[in-house]
Design a protein around this motif. Structure first.
Motif, PDB file in Angstrom:
ATOM      1  N   HIS A 261       2.034  -2.707 -10.105  1.00  0.00           N
ATOM      2  CA  HIS A 261       0.669  -3.207 -10.224  1.00  0.00           C
ATOM      3  C   HIS A 261      -0.192  -2.042 -10.706  1.00  0.00           C
TER       4      HIS A 261
ATOM      5  N   HIS B  72       0.905   4.451  -5.229  1.00  0.00           N
ATOM      6  CA  HIS B  72       1.996   5.347  -5.611  1.00  0.00           C
ATOM      7  C   HIS B  72       1.468   6.579  -6.334  1.00  0.00           C
TER       8      HIS B  72
ATOM      9  N   LEU C 297       0.277   0.935  -8.105  1.00  0.00           N
ATOM     10  CA  LEU C 297       0.626   0.419  -6.785  1.00  0.00           C
ATOM     11  C   LEU C 297       2.080  -0.025  -6.784  1.00  0.00           C
ATOM     12  N   ARG C 298       2.719   0.063  -5.632  1.00  0.00           N
ATOM     13  CA  ARG C 298       4.103  -0.394  -5.495  1.00  0.00           C
ATOM     14  C   ARG C 298       4.108  -1.902  -5.248  1.00  0.00           C
ATOM     15  N   GLY C 299       4.047  -2.666  -6.315  1.00  0.00           N
ATOM     16  CA  GLY C 299       3.989  -4.113  -6.194  1.00  0.00           C
ATOM     17  C   GLY C 299       2.561  -4.595  -6.080  1.00  0.00           C
ATOM     18  N   GLU C 300       2.369  -5.896  -6.247  1.00  0.00           N
ATOM     19  CA  GLU C 300       1.028  -6.468  -6.251  1.00  0.00           C
ATOM     20  C   GLU C 300       0.294  -6.158  -4.958  1.00  0.00           C
ATOM     21  N   ASN C 301      -0.845  -5.459  -5.079  1.00  0.00           N
ATOM     22  CA  ASN C 301      -1.674  -5.048  -3.948  1.00  0.00           C
ATOM     23  C   ASN C 301      -0.895  -4.219  -2.929  1.00  0.00           C
ATOM     24  N   GLY C 302       0.139  -3.546  -3.398  1.00  0.00           N
ATOM     25  CA  GLY C 302       0.969  -2.736  -2.527  1.00  0.00           C
ATOM     26  C   GLY C 302       0.378  -1.349  -2.295  1.00  0.00           C
ATOM     27  N   PRO C 303       1.124  -0.466  -1.634  1.00  0.00           N
ATOM     28  CA  PRO C 303       0.624   0.881  -1.368  1.00  0.00           C
ATOM     29  C   PRO C 303       0.464   1.690  -2.650  1.00  0.00           C
TER      30      PRO C 303
END
Length: 291
Positions: A212, A237, A229-235
């Motif tokens: 993301h 990076h 981000l690590r994936g949609e709305n993820g942490p």
């Protein structure tokens, strides 16, 4: 401006190549990461043009206090060697200090070194102490950011508008993005300031890596700043940027990434992120026929 005058000197040893330290000092996306002297301060960048004659304006915000406005004007930029800038600090329309900041950079056996000389003028009696504390804390942050920053660069033998167009076109970006053997599967893409790209990177063995990108700034034919981000709305990076510089009809592309933690930076180096990133830039060159 009459008042008190002082000359302040600072020096830092940094565990990063001098070219990386230079990018951390000058790239607006990197400056936005380390600019706040403490976690209690939020820095909002209003304007940023890192070029001789360019200007940067930022607002330091502390809850319950008036904003502090900082204007930086770049007078000299000699990559990985020296910079000179003026700095004006004000609050509620009143100038608190004016300074001339000279920075010199050099490589060392273990990384790099930067030395600053600041010629400070201020009407406030306590501004020298505040400047020592604030600038010193900012340099500590700069050193920490530089040590977890990765910078990749490639000369692409194509005009800057062509290279830029391949990067900011939502139909073409997914066609070349990623290392050799990877493809992209887009869920949403909106390539503008405030936009995003939600997508999966798919390895040759079918492994899916959700991504993301949040685009904080897209400045035509100049630079792109975004958060990974690590994936949609993820942490988070990394905070990243791409810059595009005209080079005698060709284009120098610089891709920088400030990883969220030192551990993530070491992990990235461990799995070969530098080589993989250079493969991505090589795919861009092949895509536009400039390999």
């Amino acid at each position: 401006m009459s008042g008190r005058f002082a000359t302040l000197d600072f020096e830092r040893e940094v565990e990063a190549p001098v070219e990386t330290l230079w990018q951390a000092w000058t790239a607006p996306a990197a400056r936005a990461v380390w600019a706040a002297p403490t976690p209690a301060v939020t820095v909002e960048f209003v304007e940023a043009d890192t070029a001789p004659g360019g200007r940067e304006i930022s607002l330091c915000k502390v809850p319950g206090r008036p904003d502090i406005r900082c204007e930086v004007g770049w007078l000299e930029l000699r990559p990985a060697a020296r910079s000179v800038n003026y700095e004006l600090v004000s609050s509620e329309g009143v100038t608190k200090s004016a300074a001339l900041v000279t920075a010199t950079f050099a490589g060392t056996d273990s990384g790099s070194r930067v030395a600053f000389t600041i010629q400070l003028s201020s009407p406030a009696e306590d501004m020298e102490a505040d400047y020592r504390q604030g600038f010193g804390a900012g340099l500590d942050n700069l050193a920490g950011v530089a040590a977890r920053t990765m910078v990749l660069r490639r000369l692409i033998r194509a005009p800057r508008p062509v290279v830029w167009g391949a990067w900011v076109n939502p139909e073409t970006l997914p066609l070349w993005w990623g290392p050799d053997g990877f493809s992209c599967r887009t869920k949403r893409i909106d390539l503008r300031t405030g936009g995003e790209w939600v997508f999966d990177m798919i390895a040759a063995d079918g492994t899916v890596y959700p991504n993301h990108h949040l685009y904080r700034e897209i400045r035509p034919e100049d630079r792109i700043a975004y958060t990974l981000l690590r994936g949609e709305n993820g942490p988070r990076h990394a905070d990243a940027w791409a810059s595009f510089e005209e080079a005698d009809g060709a284009t120098t592309v610089t891709l920088g990434m400030v990883f969220a933690t030192a551990a993530e930076y070491q992990d990235a180096k461990g799995f070969g992120a530098e080589a993989l990133g250079l493969q991505t830039l090589a795919k861009l060159a092949r895509f536009i026929g400039a390999d």
